[in-house]
Design a protein around this motif. Structure first.
Motif, short mmCIF file in Angstrom:
data_model
loop_
_atom_site.label_atom_id
_atom_site.label_comp_id
_atom_site.label_asym_id
_atom_site.label_seq_id
_atom_site.Cartn_x
_atom_site.Cartn_y
_atom_site.Cartn_z
N TYR A 165 -0.71 -6.83 14.75
CA TYR A 165 -2.00 -5.76 15.32
C TYR A 165 -1.63 -4.26 15.03
CZ TYR A 165 -5.37 -3.59 18.17
OH TYR A 165 -6.63 -2.78 18.71
N ARG A 166 -0.40 -3.99 15.46
CA ARG A 166 -0.10 -2.54 15.39
C ARG A 166 -0.02 -2.03 13.85
NH1 ARG A 166 -1.06 0.30 19.62
NH2 ARG A 166 -0.23 -0.57 21.63
N LEU A 167 0.51 -3.00 13.03
CA LEU A 167 0.48 -2.72 11.37
C LEU A 167 -1.07 -2.78 10.87
CD1 LEU A 167 3.55 -4.90 9.94
CD2 LEU A 167 2.93 -2.54 9.29
N LYS A 168 -1.69 -3.51 11.34
CA LYS A 168 -3.30 -3.33 10.77
C LYS A 168 -3.66 -2.02 11.12
CE LYS A 168 -7.57 -5.93 11.15
NZ LYS A 168 -8.39 -4.86 11.75
N GLU A 169 -3.47 -1.69 12.45
CA GLU A 169 -3.97 -0.37 13.02
C GLU A 169 -3.59 0.85 12.15
OE1 GLU A 169 -3.10 -0.01 17.01
OE2 GLU A 169 -5.22 -0.43 17.62
N GLY A 170 -2.08 0.65 12.03
CA GLY A 170 -1.50 1.72 11.32
C GLY A 170 -1.70 1.85 9.74
N LYS A 171 -2.05 0.78 9.04
CA LYS A 171 -2.65 0.78 7.46
C LYS A 171 -3.91 1.44 7.60
CE LYS A 171 0.63 -2.60 5.89
NZ LYS A 171 0.80 -4.04 5.56
N GLU A 172 -4.72 0.97 8.50
CA GLU A 172 -6.07 1.60 8.47
C GLU A 172 -6.29 2.97 8.66
OE1 GLU A 172 -8.11 -0.74 11.43
OE2 GLU A 172 -8.35 -2.51 10.23
N GLU A 173 -5.21 3.58 9.68
CA GLU A 173 -5.17 4.69 9.89
C GLU A 173 -4.87 5.74 8.82
OE1 GLU A 173 -5.36 7.99 12.94
OE2 GLU A 173 -6.39 6.40 12.39
N HIS A 174 -3.61 4.89 8.07
CA HIS A 174 -3.31 5.79 6.90
C HIS A 174 -4.45 5.75 5.99
CE1 HIS A 174 -1.00 5.91 2.95
NE2 HIS A 174 0.05 6.57 3.60
N ALA A 175 -4.99 4.88 5.70
CA ALA A 175 -6.35 4.84 4.67
C ALA A 175 -7.11 5.94 5.25
CB ALA A 175 -6.67 3.75 4.50
#
Length: 224
Positions: free
Chosen positions: A120-130
């Motif tokens: 879940y955190r990875l998904k959040e982090g990648k979305e935030e990065h984009a």
């Protein structure tokens, strides 16, 4: 988890002081993105470790459960043969294996929960990065427009600083750019008129001051 909530190396006060002096804050957004990319890589490694840990614990739980069944069969066989002492040893082994199976199953469940959280955190982090990467492109475009209007006044630009807190930094960058844009509008007005000796319209200055105040209030309301 605090994986994607790095504390900046500089204090908030000193950070704002640096930003006020910095002529090209967009350069710093690259460091924010690199920090976030580092966090994502760390999370990906942690995810792999926890997935492996969960798999190992599950296998150990299954092995212990099978061993408990085999011990129960030995205990039954010993009882049928009249070997009570052997039955006691096998029964004790069965209980011990059952406890191990339960313990490994609990640890596997905990590892699986960590896996789910990391995913879940990875998904959040990648979305935030984009999102921040796109925002950086937008801010860079706005800065280029300011530079085009201030080539004579701002010929050189400072180069980056290292600190984290990507999202908060981007908000600060945008605030700085808004100040520039307002300053560019004011500077443009100073060149209007018939010549170098022409006076600036006081009403125009008042309108600019009011507009700057409105934008400051708008930024303050966003932060709240």
């Amino acid at each position: 988890m605090s994986l994607f909530n790095r504390i900046a190396n500089l204090t908030k006060a000193s950070l704002h002081e640096v930003l006020n002096k910095l002529e090209n804050p967009v350069i710093m957004t690259g460091q924010y993105l690199r920090n976030l990319e580092d966090d994502i890589r760390i999370a990906e490694n942690m995810l792999k470790e926890q997935q492996m840990n969960a798999s190992i614990r599950l296998r150990k739980s299954e092995d212990a459960a099978n061993a408990a069944k085999e011990s129960e069969l030995r205990a039954l066989a010993a009882l049928e043969a009249g070997d009570e002492a052997g039955a006691k040893v096998a029964a004790a082994a069965k209980i011990r294996y059952e406890e191990q199976a339960q313990q490994y199953a609990t640890e596997a469940k905990e590892a699986q929960d960590r896996v789910a959280e990391l995913e879940y955190r990875l998904k959040e982090g990648k979305e935030e990065h984009a999102r921040l990467k796109e925002k950086r492109n937008e801010l860079a475009t706005r800065v280029r427009k300011v530079e085009e209007h201030e080539q004579m006044e701002r010929p050189n630009f400072s180069r980056g600083m290292d600190y984290g807190a990507a999202a908060r930094g981007f908000e600060r960058m945008e605030e700085k750019i808004l100040e520039w844009e307002a300053g560019t509008q004011l500077s443009g007005q100073s060149y209007t008129g018939s010549g170098a000796s022409s006076a600036t319209n006081p009403e125009d200055n008042t309108a600019v001051a009011e507009e700057l105040q409105r934008m400051k209030e708008q930024l303050a309301s966003r932060k709240n």
